[in-house]
Design a protein around this motif. Sequence first.
Motif, short mmCIF file in Angstrom:
data_model
loop_
_atom_site.label_atom_id
_atom_site.label_comp_id
_atom_site.label_asym_id
_atom_site.label_seq_id
_atom_site.Cartn_x
_atom_site.Cartn_y
_atom_site.Cartn_z
N GLY A 147 7.25 -5.85 -34.17
CA GLY A 147 7.32 -4.45 -33.76
C GLY A 147 6.32 -3.58 -34.49
N ASN A 203 11.53 -7.78 -26.98
CA ASN A 203 12.14 -6.48 -27.30
C ASN A 203 12.90 -6.46 -28.61
OD1 ASN A 203 11.24 -5.11 -24.94
ND2 ASN A 203 12.82 -6.17 -23.75
N ASP A 216 5.93 -8.99 -25.26
CA ASP A 216 7.01 -8.59 -24.35
C ASP A 216 8.39 -8.65 -25.00
OD1 ASP A 216 5.11 -8.23 -22.39
OD2 ASP A 216 5.46 -10.17 -21.42
#
Length: 409
Positions: A142, A218, A216
């Motif tokens: 992230g 999350n 992709d």
Amino acid sequence: MRYRTDYSQALLSETGQHLLIGSWQLHYQAYSTRAEDPRQPVLLLGGAFQCFRSFASEVEELLADHPVILLDLPSQGGNLQLAPELSLEALADLIAGFVEELHLPPLMPIGLSYGSALAALFAARHPQHCARLLLAGITAFGRRGARVLLEESLALLAEGRSAEFAHGAVTGLLNPTRSQETGVAPVFRKALLRQLQRLSASDIERYRQNSRRLLDFNGFHDHPVCPTLILAGEYDHFTQPWEHSQFASACAAADCALIHNADHLAQFEQRSACASLYNPFLRGEPLPLISPGSSHLPRSQWLQLEKRHEPRHAPRHSRARLQHAEFGELSVDVSELGFFGGLLHGDLPNVVPQRGWQLQMLDMPALAILPVRSSGSELAWVFAHTDAVGSAALAERVGQGAMPSVACA
């Protein structure tokens, strides 16, 4: 599961056995000291550019106490099957299918780099199949700087700029500012650089698919509940120590250790320091209170680790030129400078494109930068490190330590 008992390093060059789960091929090798072995096996899951041969030393060492399985999922290692439609979660579920198909006892995965995300997801999604878990190079991916570098690597490959891609990738994996501490030999760095410059069309497509899965992803909705050991390289810039400790804090039963004089390839650079921790961990023994080459991170420090991984200095000459094909040349002031990134101020456009920026500092080659944050007249960036000459000049400039470090944000 019937294990091979004739392990030799030469066997790791073979693809091994194939297992079909639906339309997906899984390649594996399985070794033990006895053909029928009910003990919990260690499962080795490697990084994006690793194959079975990468684990020769680990297999030989682990076989004294455990069965060992090496697994290549679709698009990994020596498994050439492409799988663009499979997410990280789907790949983790394939590991569970592998366990069920072969009637294996709960596994003890060792996940490294890209393999750490798969191992952690497997443990979180299928706790009944995971006895213990060891991770190195773990991140939820992230961090903005890491994401833009990965996106840039995909763009460079799409444009056929393999040399620039390779230099950027190697700089991310092997921290060149700490090569003396980590002991990474120049010949190893050059070999990895050549390998990445010569990726085949199939290798590039597999890299693209694996990278897209990371981008992709999350994040983890659930975290492992089994005993978990997380090892962080002290100088790992690609997956930083604070990311390891934050992940550890979300696990139910984790320990976290810092491997000294190591970066992203800690298990290869400081093999004995890592082995002194993971061998007792896999045997279910208490970790040593003091272990050469590593430091145990107390839980109270896990959420307090510094997120600025390198010192940033105010350069002697702050004036610089920021160049872009769309906006021309802008005059800026560099207030913070490090080898991996920095901070500048100037009259910036309202919308800052992600690509195409060059920073020209005094007596330096123009360096490609990638914005990670812009607000008004301020822009934070990471260096793309696509040019060997420019990276070397920057390393020399930053190494001079011209002024005291600026405050860390």
